[in-house]
Motif scaffolding. Sequence first.
Motif: not given
Length: 328
Positions: A58-60, A69-74, A295-308
Amino acid sequence: MTLNASDLDWDESSGADPFLPLDRLDSSYEVPPLTVWGVALCVSGTVIATENAVVVTTILATPSFRAPVFLLLASLGLADLLAGVALILHFLFLFCIEPSDWSELLTSGLLVTSLIASLCSLMGVALDRYMSLSHALTYGSSESRYRAAILLLLIWLGACVIGAGPAMGWHCLGEPNSCSVARPLTRTYLSLLCGGFLVVVIVTLQLYAGICRVARRHAHAIATQRHFLSTNQSYASKHSSGRGFSRLILVLSVFVGCWMPFSLWGLLGDASSPPLYTYATLVPAAGSSLLNPILYSLRNKDIRKVLLQACCPHRCTHNAHVHYPADV
């Protein structure tokens, strides 16, 4: 690190590894029958690998996710993905293929590399949060992304070098007396490793303490500038602060609970220690790879929106409030 649980009958006082078959060294070695512990090992590794693969993909695959923050989460997701792969490989070598010295060195080295990269990535996430608060004006610039890339390069270079230790000869396969609580790692190697874990944990806790201090200063500055807040605004502000503090406590509790037991046991135990204790302290450390995406990635609202949007594209098309995440 050997986590074979195919045989649960052992004498704790003997120091023999219950997760390693007793007939391992015999030429007539037979693959042990599949057990509940073996199934749990395979399932947990598969779940860890799958959920972290979703996060990394999702991030890449999202061009707007290029902030530090997204680079670190990846990086965190990739490290935990390797941990899941290591558990799956350990299951295959244990119940499907006859284990050997090289398979032990491969799985232990991969697991060490993934755990180091995961823990250091968590420290990087804490550092990023601290920098985003203390240097809010310059956060997200090309310079901050460059620093994040350098940090990730150092993290993975260090993790790969340290993780290659067992394969490069820092193991106890030929000298059982030098083994640590986690075969085939030597006591010296594991002591240095766990000592490093404790240092990273302490630094991470200090960073989160700094985050709390900076956040309190910001809240005080905002409060002094708003002398005439309405009752509803004041309540919303307090409610949001309380919820943020609760989330921080949850993150820190999981972080310390996952990493502290094995770090301390690796320093205090030896090869004669009951191996059940090693398993009990190593499981939470590996379990952190299962909890980190939540706790870290899926709590991010931007990542959740892309997954949704990926899961329900038609629903997202008709909902105006759902949009592509912006750079942060």
